[in-house]
Design a protein around this motif. Structure first.
Motif, PDB file in Angstrom:
ATOM      1  N   VAL A 153      27.396  49.255  32.075  1.00 60.43           N
ATOM      2  CA  VAL A 153      26.458  48.909  33.144  1.00 60.43           C
ATOM      3  C   VAL A 153      25.240  48.188  32.571  1.00 60.43           C
ATOM      4  O   VAL A 153      24.797  47.156  33.102  1.00 60.43           O
ATOM      5  CB  VAL A 153      26.037  50.170  33.918  1.00 60.43           C
ATOM      6  CG1 VAL A 153      24.870  49.866  34.851  1.00 60.43           C
ATOM      7  CG2 VAL A 153      27.214  50.709  34.719  1.00 60.43           C
ATOM      8  N   VAL A 191      33.430  46.572  44.081  1.00 63.09           N
ATOM      9  CA  VAL A 191      32.760  45.268  44.163  1.00 63.09           C
ATOM     10  C   VAL A 191      33.566  44.308  45.016  1.00 63.09           C
ATOM     11  O   VAL A 191      33.018  43.588  45.859  1.00 63.09           O
ATOM     12  CB  VAL A 191      32.534  44.696  42.749  1.00 63.09           C
ATOM     13  CG1 VAL A 191      32.116  43.235  42.813  1.00 63.09           C
ATOM     14  CG2 VAL A 191      31.471  45.504  42.019  1.00 63.09           C
ATOM     15  N   PRO A 197      34.994  50.668  39.815  1.00 63.79           N
ATOM     16  CA  PRO A 197      33.865  49.758  40.085  1.00 63.79           C
ATOM     17  C   PRO A 197      34.310  48.347  40.471  1.00 63.79           C
ATOM     18  O   PRO A 197      33.718  47.727  41.359  1.00 63.79           O
ATOM     19  CB  PRO A 197      33.100  49.759  38.758  1.00 63.79           C
ATOM     20  CG  PRO A 197      33.448  51.046  38.116  1.00 63.79           C
ATOM     21  CD  PRO A 197      34.870  51.300  38.490  1.00 63.79           C
ATOM     22  N   TRP A 203      32.704  42.872  32.418  1.00 64.76           N
ATOM     23  CA  TRP A 203      33.175  44.251  32.593  1.00 64.76           C
ATOM     24  C   TRP A 203      34.572  44.435  32.008  1.00 64.76           C
ATOM     25  O   TRP A 203      34.868  45.465  31.393  1.00 64.76           O
ATOM     26  CB  TRP A 203      33.170  44.609  34.073  1.00 64.76           C
ATOM     27  CG  TRP A 203      33.517  46.035  34.359  1.00 64.76           C
ATOM     28  CD1 TRP A 203      34.760  46.564  34.579  1.00 64.76           C
ATOM     29  CD2 TRP A 203      32.610  47.140  34.447  1.00 64.76           C
ATOM     30  NE1 TRP A 203      34.683  47.914  34.795  1.00 64.76           N
ATOM     31  CE2 TRP A 203      33.380  48.292  34.727  1.00 64.76           C
ATOM     32  CE3 TRP A 203      31.223  47.245  34.326  1.00 64.76           C
ATOM     33  CZ2 TRP A 203      32.796  49.534  34.885  1.00 64.76           C
ATOM     34  CZ3 TRP A 203      30.640  48.506  34.480  1.00 64.76           C
ATOM     35  CH2 TRP A 203      31.422  49.626  34.755  1.00 64.76           C
TER      36      TRP A 203
END
Length: 275
Positions: free
Chosen positions: A73, A256, A252, A206
């Protein structure tokens, strides 16, 4: 009418198969993560009778996925922020301003898109080691910026080139400097493209393993994807725990996409027409 229906089926069937092929691995991973090791050994493909989150909790706490998640993050947020700032400024300069060497500079940035990371991997590692940036957050952030900045500049320059020049001329007549035009006019206008390229860069950073593995050798500074990769060796006999780590890394990205898919599509198509 029959021809129209046939055409719809020709499109719908492959799309449905593609959607199933995309969704099934995620569902399979979620199902495995809720099994015990004994249940998985007895039957890998059956639905679990008693779903449990013990493996997810174990992966998050004992295995250290929470630390890896926080590292990702921090790195992704800093990288995307720096990419958007530099990419939007350079995109505005190359897309709307004309100066000596601008065309050659843009072609150079375009050429950088075709250079794979493996080509610059060794020189980058030597430079980072000489400057003491290996195994540090700033070092990884700078590596991501160096890798994905040409892509960001290219998209932002393409978007800003579609903005009518009359808008810039009117802003300059009102007394704005070049920096004022960028901050007050071009940056708000470029919000759709910034959102789109920001999400794409966030996904690139990511999901990255190679750059992070090169720049962050210590276990303490591992990003989430590198942490998931390391689980394959540590928990090769505990597949439910490994599946839980994969699920934590995938959620995640899925969130998104679910919440920003409309904005992503709008940002991608925003620069396709002029006016």
């Amino acid at each position: 009418m029959s021809g129209t229906r046939w055409a719809r089926w020709v499109v719908a069937v492959p799309m449905a198969a593609l959607a199933l092929a995309t969704i099934y691995p995620l569902l399979f991973t979620a199902n495995v993560s809720m099994k015990t090791r004994r249940d998985y050994t007895l039957d890998r493909f059956s639905l679990t009778d008693s779903p449990r989150l013990d493996n997810v909790v174990k992966a998050w706490t004992s295995v250290g996925m929470s630390r890896y998640f926080l590292n990702s993050v921090v790195v992704v947020a800093c990288s995307v922020a720096l990419l958007l700032l530099l990419g939007s400024m350079a995109g505005f300069a190359l897309g709307r301003l004309r100066f000596r060497g601008s065309s050659a500079l843009f072609l150079g940035i375009l050429a950088a898109l075709f250079v794979p990371f493996q080509v610059i991997m060794v020189p980058l590692a030597r430079i980072m080691a000489d400057t003491g940036l290996v195994d540090t957050y700033p070092g990884l952030v700078l590596a991501y910026v160096a890798q994905f900045l040409p892509f960001t500049i290219f998209l932002m320059a393409s978007y800003y080139s579609t903005v009518p020049p009359e808008i810039i001329d009117a802003a300059r007549i009102d007394g704005n400097t070049v920096y004022g035009v960028y901050w007050r006019i071009m940056l708000p206008i470029g919000a759709p493209a910034l959102l789109s390229v920001g999400v794409l860069n966030a996904l690139f950073c990511w999901n990255d393993v190679l750059i992070s593995l090169l720049m962050m050798p210590s276990a303490e500074h591992r990003t989430l994807m590198v942490g998931v990769t390391s689980l394959r060796g540590q928990y090769s006999d505990d597949i439910p725990t490994f599946a839980s780590g994969v699920l934590i890394a995938a959620i995640p990205v899925l969130v998104v996409y679910l919440f920003l898919q409309r904005q992503i599509a709008d940002g991608v198509t925003a620069g396709s027409t002029k006016g």
